[in-house]
Scaffold this active site. Structure first.
Site, PDB file in Angstrom:
ATOM      1  CE  LYS A 174      -3.258  -2.381   3.060  1.00  0.00           C
ATOM      2  NZ  LYS A 174      -4.291  -2.201   4.102  1.00  0.00           N
ATOM      3  CG  HIS A 187      -5.087  -6.405   0.221  1.00  0.00           C
ATOM      4  ND1 HIS A 187      -6.225  -6.480   0.985  1.00  0.00           N
ATOM      5  CD2 HIS A 187      -5.252  -7.281  -0.811  1.00  0.00           C
ATOM      6  CE1 HIS A 187      -7.064  -7.363   0.419  1.00  0.00           C
ATOM      7  NE2 HIS A 187      -6.497  -7.855  -0.673  1.00  0.00           N
ATOM      8  CD  GLU A 212      -8.928  -9.275  -2.570  1.00  0.00           C
ATOM      9  OE1 GLU A 212      -7.748  -9.684  -2.463  1.00  0.00           O
ATOM     10  OE2 GLU A 212      -9.668  -9.064  -1.590  1.00  0.00           O
ATOM     11  CG  ASN A 270      -2.716  -2.585   7.610  1.00  0.00           C
ATOM     12  OD1 ASN A 270      -2.713  -2.097   6.473  1.00  0.00           O
ATOM     13  ND2 ASN A 270      -3.702  -3.317   8.073  1.00  0.00           N
ATOM     14  CE1 TYR A 287      -8.765  -3.207   1.612  1.00  0.00           C
ATOM     15  CE2 TYR A 287      -8.077  -1.235   0.459  1.00  0.00           C
ATOM     16  CZ  TYR A 287      -7.775  -2.352   1.222  1.00  0.00           C
ATOM     17  OH  TYR A 287      -6.474  -2.600   1.587  1.00  0.00           O
TER      18      TYR A 287
END
Ligand code: IDP
Ligand code: MG
Length: 152
Positions: free
Chosen positions: A11, A117, A128, A114, A51
């Site tokens: 990310k 993904h 995805e 974080n 998402y």
């Protein structure tokens, strides 16, 4: 056991902090293979599609802004049970609860930043991967263990 493909995103914070190489390296050292990879800026529609399961949750707007804040690196990673294995290598969603040795425990501090993904099930991986890659962009590569068995 079966060879699986999973969708991994480094990310925006991973790109900003220069941690992409470290993250890729952890998957490679585990024995997984990069089958596809690209750096791109994410448009809102794709961020929301990716998402979609979190739409309506309080953190959703911030999550979309976070994923759009800088380029990200999207990858298809493959290997034996790669979906579960990569989730294990990534660690719990909240870095404070992630096990030492995982990417999030070792390199991140907060749930909102974080770093990575990873798809959470075969159905998610299929959905995805199709959001981020065309089939022709995904390379079929031998796995190190398989090719060493063949060449020996
Ligand atoms: P996962 O990334 O471990 O699969 P999910 O529950 O699917 O976790 O949540 C997707 C992402 O949304 C998380 O990785 C994190 O970036 C963000 N997120 C989840 N819960 C929170 C929260 O309570 N506050 C802020 N961000 C959150
Ligand atoms: Mg998730």
């Amino acid at each position: 056991m079966a060879v699986e493909q999973t969708l991994i995103l480094c990310k925006a914070d991973a790109v900003q902090r220069g941690l992409v190489g470290e993250i890729i390296s952890r998957f490679e050292r585990r024995g997984y293979v990069i089958a596809a990879m690209k750096l791109l800026r994410v448009e809102e529609s794709r961020a929301k599609e990716h998402y979609a399961e979190h739409e309506g949750k309080p953190f959703f707007p911030g999550l979309i802004a976070y994923i759009m804040s800088d380029p990200i690196v999207a990858m298809v990673v493959s290997g034996e049970s790669a979906i579960e294995g990569c989730r294990q290598a990534i660690g719990a969603t909240d870095p404070r609860k992630a096990a030492p040795g995982t990417i999030r425990a070792d390199l991140a501090q907060t749930i909102g930043r974080n770093l990575v993904h990873g798809s959470d099930s075969p159905a998610s991986a299929k959905r995805e991967i199709a959001i981020w890659f065309e089939p022709r962009e995904i390379a079929v590569r031998p796995h190190p263990l398989e090719s060493s068995l063949i060449s020996d």
